[in-house]
Design an enzyme around this catalytic site. Sequence first.
Site, PDB file in Angstrom:
ATOM      1  CG  HIS A   1      -2.011   0.993   1.194  1.00 23.48           C
ATOM      2  ND1 HIS A   1      -2.322   1.776   2.281  1.00 23.48           N
ATOM      3  CD2 HIS A   1      -2.859   1.376   0.216  1.00 23.48           C
ATOM      4  CE1 HIS A   1      -3.318   2.584   1.956  1.00 23.48           C
ATOM      5  NE2 HIS A   1      -3.660   2.353   0.715  1.00 23.48           N
TER       6      HIS A   1
ATOM      7  CD  GLU B   1      -0.665   1.113   5.848  1.00 26.99           C
ATOM      8  OE1 GLU B   1      -1.060   1.095   7.024  1.00 26.99           O
ATOM      9  OE2 GLU B   1      -1.402   1.410   4.886  1.00 26.99           O
TER      10      GLU B   1
ATOM     11  CG  ASN C   1      -6.820   4.526   5.176  1.00 26.42           C
ATOM     12  OD1 ASN C   1      -6.560   5.734   5.197  1.00 26.42           O
ATOM     13  ND2 ASN C   1      -6.846   3.827   4.061  1.00 26.42           N
TER      14      ASN C   1
HETATM   15  P1  NAD Z   1      -7.504   5.795 -10.586  1.00 25.65           P
HETATM   16  O1  NAD Z   1      -8.902   5.667 -10.950  1.00 25.65           O
HETATM   17  O2  NAD Z   1      -6.857   7.119 -10.611  1.00 25.65           O
HETATM   18  O3  NAD Z   1      -6.654   4.842 -11.533  1.00 25.65           O
HETATM   19  C1  NAD Z   1      -7.029   3.554 -11.874  1.00 25.65           C
HETATM   20  C2  NAD Z   1      -6.541   3.254 -13.278  1.00 25.65           C
HETATM   21  O4  NAD Z   1      -6.800   1.899 -13.568  1.00 25.65           O
HETATM   22  C3  NAD Z   1      -7.248   4.077 -14.345  1.00 25.65           C
HETATM   23  O5  NAD Z   1      -6.303   4.727 -15.155  1.00 25.65           O
HETATM   24  C4  NAD Z   1      -8.061   3.057 -15.117  1.00 25.65           C
HETATM   25  O6  NAD Z   1      -8.188   3.351 -16.483  1.00 25.65           O
HETATM   26  C5  NAD Z   1      -7.228   1.817 -14.903  1.00 25.65           C
HETATM   27  N1  NAD Z   1      -7.943   0.600 -15.128  1.00 25.65           N
HETATM   28  C6  NAD Z   1      -9.262   0.336 -14.989  1.00 25.65           C
HETATM   29  N2  NAD Z   1      -9.521  -0.944 -15.297  1.00 25.65           N
HETATM   30  C7  NAD Z   1      -8.350  -1.501 -15.682  1.00 25.65           C
HETATM   31  C8  NAD Z   1      -7.969  -2.785 -16.130  1.00 25.65           C
HETATM   32  N3  NAD Z   1      -8.855  -3.756 -16.254  1.00 25.65           N
HETATM   33  N4  NAD Z   1      -6.690  -3.000 -16.432  1.00 25.65           N
HETATM   34  C9  NAD Z   1      -5.784  -2.026 -16.329  1.00 25.65           C
HETATM   35  N5  NAD Z   1      -6.075  -0.784 -15.881  1.00 25.65           N
HETATM   36  C10 NAD Z   1      -7.358  -0.529 -15.575  1.00 25.65           C
HETATM   37  O7  NAD Z   1      -7.359   5.125  -9.148  1.00 25.65           O
HETATM   38  P2  NAD Z   1      -6.201   5.338  -8.076  1.00 25.65           P
HETATM   39  O8  NAD Z   1      -6.542   6.468  -7.197  1.00 25.65           O
HETATM   40  O9  NAD Z   1      -4.888   5.323  -8.761  1.00 25.65           O
HETATM   41  O10 NAD Z   1      -6.369   4.030  -7.201  1.00 25.65           O
HETATM   42  C11 NAD Z   1      -5.842   2.786  -7.605  1.00 25.65           C
HETATM   43  C12 NAD Z   1      -5.758   1.875  -6.394  1.00 25.65           C
HETATM   44  O11 NAD Z   1      -4.895   2.444  -5.436  1.00 25.65           O
HETATM   45  C13 NAD Z   1      -7.076   1.652  -5.687  1.00 25.65           C
HETATM   46  O12 NAD Z   1      -7.113   0.333  -5.238  1.00 25.65           O
HETATM   47  C14 NAD Z   1      -7.016   2.619  -4.534  1.00 25.65           C
HETATM   48  O13 NAD Z   1      -7.795   2.186  -3.449  1.00 25.65           O
HETATM   49  C15 NAD Z   1      -5.562   2.559  -4.184  1.00 25.65           C
HETATM   50  N6  NAD Z   1      -5.028   3.721  -3.492  1.00 25.65           N
HETATM   51  C16 NAD Z   1      -5.369   4.969  -3.858  1.00 25.65           C
HETATM   52  C17 NAD Z   1      -4.821   6.060  -3.198  1.00 25.65           C
HETATM   53  C18 NAD Z   1      -5.158   7.462  -3.600  1.00 25.65           C
HETATM   54  O14 NAD Z   1      -4.909   8.371  -2.825  1.00 25.65           O
HETATM   55  N7  NAD Z   1      -5.688   7.675  -4.785  1.00 25.65           N
HETATM   56  C19 NAD Z   1      -3.913   5.866  -2.148  1.00 25.65           C
HETATM   57  C20 NAD Z   1      -3.553   4.566  -1.809  1.00 25.65           C
HETATM   58  C21 NAD Z   1      -4.117   3.507  -2.475  1.00 25.65           C
END
Ligand code: NAD
Length: 662
Positions: A143, A155, A194
């Site tokens: 994480h 993490e 979290n």
């Molecule tokens: P995001 O929506 O910005 O990015 C996700 C990306 O995945 C998009 O570009 C989308 O097009 C792509 N995607 C969708 N389906 C797909 C597939 N089948 N194959 C390949 N790519 C695909 O989301 P994010 O904020 O980057 O979050 C991603 C993960 O990280 C989540 O699990 C989220 O919980 C976790 N996370 C987010 C944060 C944050 O602050 N944004 C922090 C820690 C963890």
Amino acid sequence: MSTLGIKRVAVIGAGTMGHGIAEVFAMAGFEVNLMDISEDILRNAINRIRDSLERLSRRGELREGVDVIMARIRTTTDLARAVSDVDFLVEAVPENAELKKNVFREADKYAPPHAIFVSNTSTIPITELSEATNRRDKFAGMHFMNPPPLMKLVEVIRGKYTSDDTINTVVQLARVLGKEPVVVNKDVPGFIVNRVLFRVMLEACREVVQEGVKIVDLDAMARNVLGLPMGPFELLDYIGLDTSLFIVKAMMERGFRAHPCPLLEELVSKGKLGVKSGEGFYKYPGPGQYVKPKILPEQGLDLDPVRLMAPAINELAWLIREGVATADDIDKSVRLGLNYPWGLTEFADEAGLDNIVDALNTLKSVSGWEEYEPDPLLLEYVKTGRLGRKTGKGFRDYPEIEERRFEEIILRVDPPAAWIILNKPDKLNVLTPRMADEIVNALRMVEDDPRVRVVVITGSGRAFCAGADINQFQNATPIQMFKAMRHYQSMTLEIEYYTKPVIAAINGYALGGGLEIAMACDLRIASEEALLGQPEVNLGIIPGAGGTQRLTRLTNPGISKELILTGKQISATKALEYGIVNRVVPKHALEYEVRRWVKDLASKPPLALMLAKYAINYGIEAPIWSSLNGEASLFGVAISTKDAAEGVRAFLEKRRPKFTGE
Ligand code: NAD
């Protein structure tokens, strides 16, 4: 790199997190296959990575050229191609369990069998995701925090099937990436960061909803008192209210015992999502335009920092007791994941674990919420006398704290403070000639100790000091009593003349001689429950250890006469109004507040504090021409110190001064 057997890495999903994670791997020398569902998204991701690298390069933070790093990143929209030649895979697709499982199921088919898979999920169980693959032992949570290139913490989460080898590899890999890993040994919802974060957020929300605390005041307290970079509501706006609501709900569905925050639901339903939509708890100039909410330095000082943090400390106890994480890793998580300037164990041990339990019990009864029930680990610590710094043991051990027991007081040297604890709790710490001598001796013992910058006087049990021992007055002759009062007065003068600041931490009754001791101190911080007074008239006598004089100087002749002639007791709040005390805090926050003042005073130049104290004390007594001369002369002394040279230099060089007391 080679020792881990990892050369090429797939990052699946190139959004907010994925593009940053790809950047971090490429910077550390790994070959990266970055995959997303469209060329447009990938192009955008590549541009963002390049922008970010160029920024880092301009700041001189890159060891290699931007092009060299960029050349390590390949993009594709084909999952099979993305994973076929990798040793490691990071999944960062949207937070949807079915979507993630599909990605893992497919990737499992095409990736080499030795490749380790990790998910960047914030809320979905690692075990559940791993079950979509045939490499459950080579599956873990990793994480990253947002933004990955800047945030040090990672993490590393152990699922039910994760092998030790996999955990070790992911931990080492995180270090190779320049990150600080913490191991989450059980797949609990919210992991460490979290869970802690939302304990604070939800208590902040409760105080607003149930008690009408103002949002901006609470944020102000978090910044001004706790020293946090952002208050809870500012941070919620920053993270995004929809995201925050989603995380809390997901955690609660998986057993995180909490009450949701109705404010979040309400704002989200109105489309107010925080910074990203231009409005949340605060208003911003436009969508995505962050401006730090304005907070004044004295704002929020009346709110209770211990109450706000107590639920997070309860969470700390739970995480340790359940074997989810070590105290070290939890401290590291809040320092690096939330940018807290201190670890939770440090906060808890300074505030006192008895006080934390007290705050939780109060919270439980005012809110009626079960989640505030103190954790058994906290109760066990309190029962066995592990109360924090004040007993030399709490979440941590403090072998460096020295304690010396006199007959009626305790002297505890806990740099930068020395604590003088009036210690006859069963007699409400009544003042005796022996106690007066012991106070003077204790003061002298630490006067030349350079580690001690401040002295705190407080009482054990229910009282600060409930007055002089009445037995002393029976059958006493006038001359005996004249001498006895001079004896007490010289003790109070010793405090007043002391060369270091002295704080009275008024924990309970401060009556008669007790109030006289407190009034001789430089600063007085009182518990909300303290009662103060000069009740001597009720015995047919008058204050004799300076009460008639110092009370008049602290207040005015009218108030002084009112209190001394009626002998009545007043609350700490009334004493604050009269100017007798500097601050009133809830009982469970007294220790924390005193330590905060100690740290503040200890950061100042000791000689300047001494000279200022002398100029003020002298000036109270002297005619203005004489006292102004005194002030000018003491100014002259101050300018001759090394600390003054350092203070002026540091100011001009725009850095924090380092004062040595020379
Ligand atoms: P995001 O929506 O910005 O990015 C996700 C990306 O995945 C998009 O570009 C989308 O097009 C792509 N995607 C969708 N389906 C797909 C597939 N089948 N194959 C390949 N790519 C695909 O989301 P994010 O904020 O980057 O979050 C991603 C993960 O990280 C989540 O699990 C989220 O919980 C976790 N996370 C987010 C944060 C944050 O602050 N944004 C922090 C820690 C963890």
